[in-house]
Design a protein around this motif. Structure first.
Motif, PDB file in Angstrom:
ATOM      1  N   MET A  62       0.728  -1.221   0.014  1.00  0.00           N
ATOM      2  CA  MET A  62       0.061   0.144  -0.092  1.00  0.00           C
ATOM      3  C   MET A  62       0.865   1.102  -0.023  1.00  0.00           C
ATOM      4  O   MET A  62       0.609   2.113  -0.565  1.00  0.00           O
ATOM      5  N   ASN A  63       2.007   1.280   0.510  1.00  0.00           N
ATOM      6  CA  ASN A  63       2.914   2.405   0.807  1.00  0.00           C
ATOM      7  C   ASN A  63       3.404   2.791  -0.410  1.00  0.00           C
ATOM      8  O   ASN A  63       3.708   3.806  -0.616  1.00  0.00           O
ATOM      9  N   THR A  64       3.653   1.602  -1.437  1.00  0.00           N
ATOM     10  CA  THR A  64       4.340   1.637  -2.429  1.00  0.00           C
ATOM     11  C   THR A  64       3.682   2.371  -3.486  1.00  0.00           C
ATOM     12  O   THR A  64       3.884   3.270  -4.228  1.00  0.00           O
ATOM     13  N   VAL A  65       2.104   2.160  -3.331  1.00  0.00           N
ATOM     14  CA  VAL A  65       1.267   2.455  -4.304  1.00  0.00           C
ATOM     15  C   VAL A  65       1.077   4.166  -3.917  1.00  0.00           C
ATOM     16  O   VAL A  65       0.974   4.910  -4.997  1.00  0.00           O
ATOM     17  N   VAL A  66       0.952   4.509  -2.646  1.00  0.00           N
ATOM     18  CA  VAL A  66       0.840   5.638  -2.201  1.00  0.00           C
ATOM     19  C   VAL A  66       2.137   6.494  -2.582  1.00  0.00           C
ATOM     20  O   VAL A  66       1.846   7.898  -3.304  1.00  0.00           O
ATOM     21  N   ASN A  67       3.207   6.158  -2.638  1.00  0.00           N
ATOM     22  CA  ASN A  67       4.505   6.698  -3.171  1.00  0.00           C
ATOM     23  C   ASN A  67       4.377   6.965  -4.634  1.00  0.00           C
ATOM     24  O   ASN A  67       4.576   8.116  -5.029  1.00  0.00           O
ATOM     25  N   ILE A  68       3.845   6.024  -5.359  1.00  0.00           N
ATOM     26  CA  ILE A  68       3.740   6.287  -6.794  1.00  0.00           C
ATOM     27  C   ILE A  68       2.772   7.290  -7.174  1.00  0.00           C
ATOM     28  O   ILE A  68       2.947   8.063  -7.960  1.00  0.00           O
ATOM     29  N   LEU A  69       1.984   7.238  -6.414  1.00  0.00           N
ATOM     30  CA  LEU A  69       0.726   8.461  -6.783  1.00  0.00           C
ATOM     31  C   LEU A  69       1.194   9.858  -6.299  1.00  0.00           C
ATOM     32  O   LEU A  69       0.829  10.474  -7.099  1.00  0.00           O
ATOM     33  N   GLY A  70       2.032   9.745  -5.191  1.00  0.00           N
ATOM     34  CA  GLY A  70       2.477  10.929  -4.707  1.00  0.00           C
ATOM     35  C   GLY A  70       3.521  11.487  -5.784  1.00  0.00           C
ATOM     36  O   GLY A  70       3.415  12.733  -6.014  1.00  0.00           O
ATOM     37  N   VAL A  71       4.382  10.648  -6.644  1.00  0.00           N
ATOM     38  CA  VAL A  71       5.098  11.158  -7.381  1.00  0.00           C
ATOM     39  C   VAL A  71       4.423  11.736  -8.699  1.00  0.00           C
ATOM     40  O   VAL A  71       4.746  12.643  -9.326  1.00  0.00           O
ATOM     41  N   LEU A  72       3.463  10.756  -9.206  1.00  0.00           N
ATOM     42  CA  LEU A  72       2.664  11.206 -10.292  1.00  0.00           C
ATOM     43  C   LEU A  72       1.860  12.565 -10.071  1.00  0.00           C
ATOM     44  O   LEU A  72       1.755  13.405 -10.938  1.00  0.00           O
ATOM     45  N   LEU A  73       1.482  12.969  -8.645  1.00  0.00           N
ATOM     46  CA  LEU A  73       0.637  13.989  -8.294  1.00  0.00           C
ATOM     47  C   LEU A  73       1.752  14.913  -8.456  1.00  0.00           C
ATOM     48  O   LEU A  73       1.333  16.295  -8.868  1.00  0.00           O
ATOM     49  N   PHE A  74       2.939  15.037  -7.896  1.00  0.00           N
ATOM     50  CA  PHE A  74       3.709  15.953  -8.063  1.00  0.00           C
ATOM     51  C   PHE A  74       4.231  16.485  -9.389  1.00  0.00           C
ATOM     52  O   PHE A  74       4.291  17.583  -9.856  1.00  0.00           O
ATOM     53  N   ALA A  75       4.233  15.518 -10.245  1.00  0.00           N
ATOM     54  CA  ALA A  75       4.729  15.538 -11.646  1.00  0.00           C
ATOM     55  C   ALA A  75       3.545  16.201 -12.277  1.00  0.00           C
ATOM     56  O   ALA A  75       3.776  17.365 -13.224  1.00  0.00           O
TER      57      ALA A  75
END
Length: 403
Positions: free
Chosen positions: A1-14
């Protein structure tokens, strides 16, 4: 779950970066059209065209590489070929102040966007206590030495000195034993040397309140001034500093304005120190420890955004996005071609030159020949490209991560 949130955070910042770029170019578009200039194309991205549509005389579209964008205004320089019907609307035929406004509009848009992010942050998660204000956030139930775990329960009947004295969350420390207190660091330094009853003067609900705090000595791990730590007997009363401040809609505006000023100062200081930090980036690529103060690329910033999202540090996420907008806005105004600041410098140079020629009874000079400036422009592009490559490489092989 943490990995998914991290990826979503990366995409959201981008995505936030992409929106900033789109709004930057939209600033140029909006002001150019407001002044009657002809804008032929407005595209986000570079490379192959994914799609586009035409509205009026302007083509709007999206390209495959989301690494920038452009707003094409007719006649950006006197060297451009312009149809006779469009000459009156050409950029180079407009008054200098209008040209400067259009060229500045991208950076101004970044500044406005950064301010809006800070304004939202001020009214929601709160602005960081960047001035180290001595405001109390929490009053601890007890005071224990360094041998007791932080989350250990407090002994029965042993309230902290601050609690016993009546200190409350929200109190601002004004003075301790007659010594004025300006920052939380001052408060810690003074308190550590105290023992026994001492007067603490605080500001509470706009009124000064004097309280007597019986300060005990406890063993704590403190810095020794040489980069290490040592165990010492110090005064402690059991209070925690306010890390951030949340404001109402009215108070948030001046707070965001003040914080914006602070970020501008930090951005400028960072730009001035930028060249001296490049060797540290090269060292990091070679396997050296990555200095937290080294420049990062949008790749590194996005990864930090992912780390912040994974840890629920949304205030930090928003601060990074605001900071990135301020940095890009200031950097883009540097008087170097091909940056907007370089074009502004050329236009202002022409205006001052023609004014001086007019004073001497001479006609206006010819427009600046951009072809002669191409070698300098290529040097700036080369250096900028090299720095981008270095920072992206460092952010891939040895990234800065939140601990």
């Amino acid at each position: 779950m943490n990995t998914v949130v991290n990826i979503l955070g990366v995409l959201l910042f981008a995505f936030g970066i992409a929106v900033s770029i789109a709004l930057h170019e939209f600033g140029h578009l909006l002001t150019a059209k407001a002044f009657g200039m002809k804008v032929t194309r407005y595209f986000i991205g570079f490379g192959p065209k994914l799609f586009s549509f035409r509205k009026g005389e302007t083509e709007y579209g999206l390209k495959a590489i989301p690494a920038g964008g452009f707003c094409e205004i007719t006649g950006m320089t006197a060297l451009d070929e312009v149809h006779p019907d469009d000459r009156k609307r050409a950029f180079y035929n407009q008054k200098v102040w209008k040209r400067v406004v259009v060229l500045s509009a991208g950076s101004i848009t970044h500044f406005i966007l950064g301010f809006i992010i800070l304004l939202i942050l001020a009214m929601s998660l709160g602005l960081p206590n960047n001035k180290d204000e001595p405001v109390l956030a929490t009053i601890a139930d007890c005071v224990q030495d360094h041998t007791v775990p932080y989350d250990a329960p407090c002994p029965a009947g042993a309230p902290s000195p601050a609690k016993s004295a009546g200190l409350q969350p929200g109190d601002r420390i004004l003075a301790i034993s007659g010594q004025p207190i300006a920052t939380w660091s001052d408060m810690q330094k003074v308190t550590r040397d105290l023992s026994g009853p001492n007067e603490f003067k605080v500001l509470r609900d706009g009124k000064e309140v004097a309280l007597t705090v019986d300060v005990p000595k406890v063993s704590r791990q403190v810095t020794d001034g040489k980069g290490g730590t040592e165990i010492k007997e110090v005064g402690a009363i059991g209070v925690i500093v306010q890390q951030s401040f949340t404001y109402g809609p009215v108070e948030a505006v001046p707070a965001a304005v003040s914080f914006t000023g602070t970020m501008f100062v930090n951005t400028w200081q960072g730009l001035m120190r930028f060249p001296e930090r490049i060797p540290a980036v090269v060292k990091a690529i070679g396997g050296g420890e990555r200095d937290l103060d080294t420049p990062i690329s949008v790749v590194g910033a996005s990864r930090l955004g992912g780390d912040a999202a994974e840890r629920g540090l949304w205030a930090f996420f928003m601060l990074m996005l605001a900071g990135l907008n301020f940095f890009v806005g200031v950097f883009n105004l540097l008087p170097l071609l091909p940056l907007d600041g370089g074009h502004i410098a050329v236009n202002l140079y022409e205006r001052v030159r023609d004014w001086l020629r007019k004073l001497r009874g001479k006609p206006a000079g010819a427009p600046v020949n951009y072809m002669r400036l191409l070698p300098l422009t290529y040097v700036v592009i080369f250096i900028g490209g090299a720095i981008t490559l270095l920072t992206v490489t460092a952010d891939i092989v040895n990234p800065i991560r939140l601990q």
